[in-house]
Design a protein around this motif. Structure first.
Motif, short mmCIF file in Angstrom:
data_model
loop_
_atom_site.label_atom_id
_atom_site.label_comp_id
_atom_site.label_asym_id
_atom_site.label_seq_id
_atom_site.Cartn_x
_atom_site.Cartn_y
_atom_site.Cartn_z
N GLU A 20 12.83 -76.79 45.10
CA GLU A 20 11.05 -76.35 44.93
C GLU A 20 10.89 -75.88 43.59
O GLU A 20 9.70 -76.06 43.03
CB GLU A 20 10.94 -75.34 46.13
CG GLU A 20 9.58 -74.95 46.16
CD GLU A 20 9.01 -73.62 47.00
OE1 GLU A 20 7.95 -73.29 47.03
OE2 GLU A 20 10.06 -73.48 47.59
N ILE A 65 4.72 -86.71 39.39
CA ILE A 65 4.08 -85.68 40.11
C ILE A 65 2.58 -86.19 40.19
O ILE A 65 1.68 -86.25 39.15
CB ILE A 65 4.09 -84.45 39.26
CG1 ILE A 65 5.53 -83.97 39.05
CG2 ILE A 65 3.16 -83.24 39.84
CD1 ILE A 65 5.63 -82.79 38.14
N ARG A 74 -1.35 -85.47 41.70
CA ARG A 74 -2.16 -84.71 42.46
C ARG A 74 -3.60 -85.21 42.44
O ARG A 74 -4.01 -86.08 41.76
CB ARG A 74 -2.12 -83.20 42.08
CG ARG A 74 -0.66 -82.61 42.31
CD ARG A 74 -0.43 -82.40 43.76
NE ARG A 74 1.07 -81.74 43.78
CZ ARG A 74 2.05 -82.14 43.90
NH1 ARG A 74 2.10 -83.60 43.72
NH2 ARG A 74 3.13 -81.52 44.10
N GLU A 118 -4.52 -80.20 38.22
CA GLU A 118 -3.62 -79.91 39.29
C GLU A 118 -2.02 -80.43 39.20
O GLU A 118 -1.08 -79.54 39.50
CB GLU A 118 -4.08 -80.25 40.86
CG GLU A 118 -5.25 -79.52 41.36
CD GLU A 118 -5.68 -80.32 42.78
OE1 GLU A 118 -5.86 -79.51 43.85
OE2 GLU A 118 -6.29 -81.48 42.68
N ALA A 119 -2.01 -81.66 38.85
CA ALA A 119 -0.64 -82.08 38.61
C ALA A 119 -0.09 -81.24 37.45
O ALA A 119 1.34 -81.13 37.29
CB ALA A 119 -0.82 -83.50 38.23
N VAL A 174 -0.41 -78.17 36.45
CA VAL A 174 0.02 -76.75 37.18
C VAL A 174 1.06 -77.00 37.92
O VAL A 174 1.88 -76.10 37.87
CB VAL A 174 -1.30 -76.20 37.88
CG1 VAL A 174 -0.97 -74.93 38.62
CG2 VAL A 174 -2.34 -75.81 37.02
N TYR A 175 1.12 -77.95 38.66
CA TYR A 175 2.51 -78.08 39.46
C TYR A 175 3.69 -78.31 38.62
O TYR A 175 4.94 -77.76 38.82
CB TYR A 175 2.50 -79.27 40.50
CG TYR A 175 3.49 -79.20 41.59
CD1 TYR A 175 3.47 -78.48 42.46
CD2 TYR A 175 4.56 -80.20 41.28
CE1 TYR A 175 4.64 -78.35 43.47
CE2 TYR A 175 5.80 -80.20 42.08
CZ TYR A 175 5.55 -79.18 43.26
OH TYR A 175 6.87 -79.17 44.18
N ASP A 187 4.22 -76.98 35.74
CA ASP A 187 4.53 -75.86 35.03
C ASP A 187 5.29 -74.99 36.05
O ASP A 187 5.92 -74.38 36.06
CB ASP A 187 3.37 -75.29 34.54
CG ASP A 187 2.60 -75.79 33.36
OD1 ASP A 187 3.44 -76.61 32.67
OD2 ASP A 187 1.43 -75.67 33.16
N ARG A 188 4.50 -74.99 37.46
CA ARG A 188 5.18 -74.26 38.43
C ARG A 188 6.60 -74.78 38.81
O ARG A 188 7.56 -73.93 39.12
CB ARG A 188 4.50 -74.47 39.94
CG ARG A 188 5.03 -73.94 41.08
CD ARG A 188 4.09 -74.20 42.16
NE ARG A 188 4.76 -73.25 43.32
CZ ARG A 188 5.68 -73.57 44.25
NH1 ARG A 188 6.34 -74.82 44.01
NH2 ARG A 188 6.01 -72.75 45.28
N LEU A 189 7.11 -75.82 38.66
CA LEU A 189 8.54 -76.38 38.86
C LEU A 189 9.42 -75.80 37.94
O LEU A 189 10.51 -75.33 38.21
CB LEU A 189 8.78 -77.89 38.57
CG LEU A 189 8.41 -78.90 39.70
CD1 LEU A 189 8.40 -80.20 39.30
CD2 LEU A 189 9.15 -78.62 40.94
N SER A 235 8.79 -72.70 36.46
CA SER A 235 8.32 -71.30 36.46
C SER A 235 9.71 -70.29 36.79
O SER A 235 9.54 -69.28 36.16
CB SER A 235 7.21 -71.09 37.43
OG SER A 235 7.53 -71.20 38.54
N GLU A 276 7.12 -84.89 47.86
CA GLU A 276 6.52 -85.71 46.75
C GLU A 276 6.67 -87.48 47.21
O GLU A 276 5.39 -87.95 46.70
CB GLU A 276 7.29 -85.56 45.31
CG GLU A 276 6.46 -85.96 44.38
CD GLU A 276 5.27 -85.18 44.06
OE1 GLU A 276 4.04 -85.62 43.44
OE2 GLU A 276 5.47 -83.79 44.10
#
Length: 358
Positions: free
Chosen positions: A19, A229, A231, A236-237, A239-240, A242-244, A246, A335
């Motif tokens: 995640e 990725i 979205r 949104e893509a 941001v996701y 970057d979240r991966l 984080s 995904e």
């Protein structure tokens, strides 16, 4: 997209599901149940094929997994990775023929030019051994008697009693960027796989491999292995993406990369160069993000964007000569579902078929 291509997903048999990249999650470890669910998600989503990777130490045994999952599939093909260093060719031919029968003729093979555990061969001999193995497999699985007098194997055998459904050897997928790897591919593989790179580098590789294969009187098909990725919006893509990253510790990411068996390969060096040449936010070119490579060896970049952007990127690769895509994303099952809903229905796709010579 009017031209047809093969669209495959990836099952994380080698403990490569997250995640948050670099942060192990017990729920995403490579258990039979978890990897089975990824494959079944891909089958439900409409993918043509799924790569079952292979590693010495990590995760599940690929051949055993392929045999176990095969009866659960109704239409999707399997791309089973095999490590040359772990294989005795006649036994491998029997295994391939048997699993192909279980699948109803839907097995493909990803050849990995690996060492035998505990040994290290120089690049030249290792790829020479790989060429021998591919030739032996093709002979036996084409239903022909084998009389092979090579440097690594000397074998005189009848073909296996159990052959493939088609009576022909399955497609052999293979990748590698070193000169020895490229020559091995040009001589014997069917589908040459490459990892993400800039469009100019991809075009150069395709041109080089086309010329190499022609010198051996052959033609190659081309495949592209990448993460994705997708979205509803590009923001949104991103941001996701970057979240991966984080929760990634830089030292942990370096340790993961160094642990991989292919950490010193030419392909891995090219992925590192792609990452180092990217912009500050990790993009090597439009919609090609290299952040994945901070936490894994091997394929280290993702196509990132909204459905139109991802579709356009894949269409661009098709126009360059790519006929097969092997995609993945984190977590893999989630995904796979997103790509299957937002992009796959807009693609013309089907499994690659074996070309039978006249």
């Amino acid at each position: 997209m009017t031209k047809s291509c093969e669209v495959s997903w990836f099952s994380a048999l080698c403990d490569d599901d997250y995640e948050f990249l670099g942060v192990p999650d017990p729920r995403l470890q490579s258990t039979w149940e978890h990897c089975r669910d990824i494959v079944l998600q891909a089958e439900t989503g409409g993918y043509d094929n799924i790569l079952l990777p292979s590693g010495y130490a990590l995760g599940l045994d690929t051949t055993a997994f392929a045999a176990a999952i095969a009866p659960m599939l109704r239409r999707m093909a399997l791309l089973m990775a095999v490590r040359v260093g772990e294989s005795w060719p006649p036994q491998l031919a029997r295994q391939i023929a048997t699993i192909d029968r279980i699948l109803g003729g839907r097995l493909n093979i990803n050849i990995i030019s690996s060492d035998l555990p505990g040994e290290t061969l120089a690049s030249g001999p290792r790829y020479a051994r790989t060429v021998e193995l591919m030739r032996i497999l093709k002979t036996l699985l084409n239903g022909e008697p084998l009389d092979h007098d090579g440097e690594f194997w000397k074998l005189k055998l009848d073909p296996p009693r159990i052959g493939t459904v088609s009576g022909k050897a399955p497609l052999l997928y293979f990748g590698g960027l070193s000169p020895d790897a490229r020559e091995a591919a040009a001589k014997e593989c069917d589908v040459y796989l490459m990892w993400p790179d800039t469009r100019e580098k991809v075009a150069d590789i395709i041109a080089d491999m086309t010329a190499r294969a022609a010198r051996h009187g052959r033609t190659l098909r081309f495949g592209y292995r990448a993460h994705v990725i997708v979205r509803e919006t590009e923001d949104e893509a991103r941001v996701y993406a970057d979240r991966l990253l984080s929760k990634l510790d830089a030292e942990q990411g370096a340790a993961i990369r160094a642990k991989s068996l292919d950490s010193g390969s030419a392909g891995v060096a090219a992925q590192a160069a792609l990452r180092e040449g990217a912009s500050a936010d990790g993009y090597a070119e439009d919609n090609l993000w290299t952040g994945i490579g901070r936490a894994r060896s091997g394929c280290g970049a993702a196509i990132v964007g909204n459905p139109d952007q991802v579709l356009a990127k894949l269409a661009m690769y098709q126009d360059m000569g790519i006929e097969a895509f092997i995609l993945s994303g984190y977590p893999h099952a989630a995904e796979a579902d997103l790509f299957a809903r937002h992009v796959l229905p807009r693609m013309t796709h089907a499994p690659l078929s074996v070309v039978i010579d006249a």
